[in-house]
Design a protein around this motif. Structure first.
Motif, mmCIF file in Angstrom:
data_model
loop_
_atom_site.group_PDB
_atom_site.id
_atom_site.type_symbol
_atom_site.label_atom_id
_atom_site.label_comp_id
_atom_site.label_asym_id
_atom_site.label_seq_id
_atom_site.Cartn_x
_atom_site.Cartn_y
_atom_site.Cartn_z
ATOM 1 N N LEU A 162 -53.875 54.446 27.212
ATOM 2 C CA LEU A 162 -55.180 54.079 27.769
ATOM 3 C C LEU A 162 -56.336 54.860 27.152
ATOM 4 C CD1 LEU A 162 -54.213 53.877 31.563
ATOM 5 C CD2 LEU A 162 -54.607 51.954 30.002
ATOM 6 N N GLY A 163 -56.014 55.926 26.421
ATOM 7 C CA GLY A 163 -57.081 56.776 25.908
ATOM 8 C C GLY A 163 -57.733 57.602 26.994
ATOM 9 N N TRP A 164 -56.966 57.887 28.064
ATOM 10 C CA TRP A 164 -57.445 58.719 29.170
ATOM 11 C C TRP A 164 -56.900 60.126 28.977
ATOM 12 C CZ3 TRP A 164 -57.073 55.953 34.575
ATOM 13 C CH2 TRP A 164 -57.783 54.723 34.521
ATOM 14 N N PRO A 165 -57.728 61.154 29.006
ATOM 15 C CA PRO A 165 -57.233 62.513 28.794
ATOM 16 C C PRO A 165 -56.354 62.998 29.941
ATOM 17 C CG PRO A 165 -59.561 62.539 29.371
ATOM 18 C CD PRO A 165 -59.195 61.102 29.158
ATOM 19 N N LEU A 166 -55.430 63.887 29.587
ATOM 20 C CA LEU A 166 -54.655 64.585 30.612
ATOM 21 C C LEU A 166 -55.567 65.566 31.331
ATOM 22 C CD1 LEU A 166 -51.381 65.398 28.651
ATOM 23 C CD2 LEU A 166 -51.428 64.225 30.845
ATOM 24 N N VAL A 167 -55.613 65.472 32.648
ATOM 25 C CA VAL A 167 -56.394 66.432 33.435
ATOM 26 C C VAL A 167 -55.483 67.385 34.201
ATOM 27 C CG1 VAL A 167 -58.401 64.929 33.619
ATOM 28 C CG2 VAL A 167 -56.599 64.767 35.353
ATOM 29 N N TRP A 168 -54.165 67.143 34.124
ATOM 30 C CA TRP A 168 -53.179 68.043 34.722
ATOM 31 C C TRP A 168 -51.872 67.881 33.975
ATOM 32 C CZ3 TRP A 168 -53.503 71.901 38.194
ATOM 33 C CH2 TRP A 168 -52.318 72.407 38.727
ATOM 34 N N ASP A 169 -51.266 68.979 33.564
ATOM 35 C CA ASP A 169 -49.974 68.959 32.878
ATOM 36 C C ASP A 169 -49.315 70.304 33.149
ATOM 37 O OD1 ASP A 169 -47.781 68.568 31.301
ATOM 38 O OD2 ASP A 169 -48.864 68.189 29.439
ATOM 39 N N GLN A 170 -48.595 70.386 34.273
ATOM 40 C CA GLN A 170 -48.066 71.672 34.718
ATOM 41 C C GLN A 170 -46.850 71.453 35.600
ATOM 42 O OE1 GLN A 170 -51.112 74.449 36.060
ATOM 43 N NE2 GLN A 170 -49.705 75.348 37.547
ATOM 44 N N ASP A 171 -45.801 72.259 35.372
ATOM 45 C CA ASP A 171 -44.590 72.240 36.208
ATOM 46 C C ASP A 171 -43.994 70.845 36.325
ATOM 47 O OD1 ASP A 171 -44.950 74.985 36.702
ATOM 48 O OD2 ASP A 171 -46.255 74.582 38.414
ATOM 49 N N GLY A 172 -44.046 70.091 35.248
ATOM 50 C CA GLY A 172 -43.479 68.746 35.242
ATOM 51 C C GLY A 172 -44.373 67.672 35.800
ATOM 52 N N GLU A 173 -45.510 68.054 36.373
ATOM 53 C CA GLU A 173 -46.458 67.089 36.929
ATOM 54 C C GLU A 173 -47.562 66.808 35.910
ATOM 55 O OE1 GLU A 173 -47.925 68.922 40.441
ATOM 56 O OE2 GLU A 173 -46.032 68.743 41.538
ATOM 57 N N THR A 174 -47.979 65.549 35.833
ATOM 58 C CA THR A 174 -49.070 65.174 34.937
ATOM 59 C C THR A 174 -50.047 64.265 35.672
ATOM 60 O OG1 THR A 174 -47.698 63.341 34.113
ATOM 61 C CG2 THR A 174 -47.798 65.332 32.754
ATOM 62 N N ALA A 175 -51.283 64.264 35.218
ATOM 63 C CA ALA A 175 -52.299 63.354 35.740
ATOM 64 C C ALA A 175 -53.279 63.044 34.622
ATOM 65 C CB ALA A 175 -53.029 63.957 36.933
ATOM 66 N N ILE A 176 -53.772 61.821 34.622
ATOM 67 C CA ILE A 176 -54.767 61.400 33.650
ATOM 68 C C ILE A 176 -55.932 60.776 34.397
ATOM 69 C CG2 ILE A 176 -53.013 61.033 31.876
ATOM 70 C CD1 ILE A 176 -53.295 58.023 32.282
ATOM 71 N N GLN A 177 -57.067 60.704 33.721
ATOM 72 C CA GLN A 177 -58.272 60.155 34.342
ATOM 73 C C GLN A 177 -59.143 59.543 33.269
ATOM 74 O OE1 GLN A 177 -60.991 63.050 36.087
ATOM 75 N NE2 GLN A 177 -61.360 61.705 37.846
ATOM 76 N N SER A 178 -59.772 58.421 33.580
ATOM 77 C CA SER A 178 -60.696 57.783 32.654
ATOM 78 C C SER A 178 -61.779 58.768 32.232
ATOM 79 C CB SER A 178 -61.339 56.569 33.336
ATOM 80 O OG SER A 178 -62.484 56.147 32.624
ATOM 81 N N PRO A 179 -62.266 58.679 30.993
ATOM 82 C CA PRO A 179 -63.391 59.524 30.579
ATOM 83 C C PRO A 179 -64.619 59.348 31.476
ATOM 84 C CG PRO A 179 -62.387 58.498 28.672
ATOM 85 C CD PRO A 179 -61.744 57.872 29.872
ATOM 86 N N ALA A 180 -64.715 58.204 32.177
ATOM 87 C CA ALA A 180 -65.827 57.980 33.098
ATOM 88 C C ALA A 180 -65.606 58.670 34.434
ATOM 89 C CB ALA A 180 -66.039 56.478 33.322
ATOM 90 N N GLY A 181 -64.407 59.219 34.661
ATOM 91 C CA GLY A 181 -64.069 59.821 35.947
ATOM 92 C C GLY A 181 -63.429 58.801 36.867
ATOM 93 N N GLY A 182 -63.403 59.114 38.150
ATOM 94 C CA GLY A 182 -62.870 58.177 39.131
ATOM 95 C C GLY A 182 -61.388 58.360 39.393
ATOM 96 N N THR A 183 -60.711 57.253 39.716
ATOM 97 C CA THR A 183 -59.309 57.269 40.119
ATOM 98 C C THR A 183 -58.433 57.979 39.096
ATOM 99 O OG1 THR A 183 -59.648 55.103 41.163
ATOM 100 C CG2 THR A 183 -57.386 55.834 40.870
ATOM 101 N N LYS A 184 -57.592 58.891 39.575
ATOM 102 C CA LYS A 184 -56.605 59.537 38.722
ATOM 103 C C LYS A 184 -55.265 58.809 38.836
ATOM 104 C CE LYS A 184 -58.666 64.153 38.864
ATOM 105 N NZ LYS A 184 -58.564 65.536 39.396
ATOM 106 N N LEU A 185 -54.527 58.784 37.735
ATOM 107 C CA LEU A 185 -53.135 58.334 37.736
ATOM 108 C C LEU A 185 -52.286 59.575 37.582
ATOM 109 C CD1 LEU A 185 -53.320 55.316 35.218
ATOM 110 C CD2 LEU A 185 -53.857 55.322 37.663
#
Length: 236
Positions: free
Chosen positions: A149-172
């Motif tokens: 999606l071209g969404w940066p990783l905003v969390w990558d720790q202890d096996g957990e990951t999260a990404i978010q649109s460059p515009a912000g908003g809903t995280k996956l």
């Protein structure tokens, strides 16, 4: 590509009723999608992920691979969001949460879990009403979706990951191990669109996806991500 996440798609016994529930919860207006498989859509935008509901067997609660996190803030407290969900036909859900856990676990009218998060959550601050799509999955699949999606990783720790649109908003987000075993077709899936369908599919395959087949005279491509979760790519 570019690829765009249009919606999290839910199988539903009554797509119109479930769309009406979620439309009331999120303050969105439903519209009927084009084509026989596109169901009822609650459109999103650059900051909020859309939701789609299509006819299909709703899975038992233990076989659901993702759930939604709703936010609350000072203007509309957690209790108000919870009450709105209950007034629209939701219910409380016991998943073994501990007394000290402050999020409230609920279910929509077809048993899909959701959580209402306290207003002091720093992780979901500024993410909007639909703060997070919380998924069962590996860190590898989180990195796959970041690249797709071209969404940066905003969390990558202890096996957990999260990404978010460059515009912000809903995280996956993906919770990491331990993993629930996959039991048949996912009752919730990601729907994507692309201007160049074949180029988008080729890139997803290069990133580690697997093609499962095509439908609608080849206009809908079904794939699985590296964890085996189904997704669809449709023409924009």
């Amino acid at each position: 590509m570019p690829l765009r996440l249009v919606a999290v798609t839910y199988d539903a016994r009554d797509p119109e009723q479930l769309a009406a529930f979620w439309g009331g919860v999120l303050g969105r207006t439903a519209k009927t999608g084009r084509g026989p498989e596109r169901g009822v859509l609650l459109p999103g935008d650059d900051r909020q992920v859309g939701l789609r509901f299509v006819a299909g067997p709703a899975a038992p609660p233990g076989e659901r691979d993702l759930h939604l996190h709703l936010t609350s803030d000072g203007a509309e407290g957690q209790d108000e969001v919870v009450q709105r969900v209950l007034d629209l036909g939701g219910r409380h859900l016991d998943v073994g949460q501990l007394p000290e856990e402050r999020h409230v676990v609920l279910a929509d009218p077809e048993g899909n879990a959701l959580c209402v998060i306290p207003p002091d959550s720093t992780f979901l601050a500024g993410c909007g009403p639909l703060g997070e799509v919380a998924c069962d999955g590996s860190p590898e699949v989180g990195r796959f979706w970041s690249a797709a999606l071209g969404w940066p990783l905003v969390w990558d720790q202890d096996g957990e990951t999260a990404i978010q649109s460059p515009a912000g908003g809903t995280k996956l987000a993906w919770g990491g191990p331990p993993y629930e075993p996959k039991r048949g077709r996912n009752p919730q899936r990601f729907d994507l669109t692309a201007d160049d369908l074949d180029a988008a599919v080729s890139e997803l395959l290069a990133l580690g996806a697997t093609e499962l087949g095509r439908a609608g005279a080849g206009e809908v491509v079904k794939l699985a991500d590296p964890d085996g979760n189904e997704l669809r790519v449709l023409p924009a």
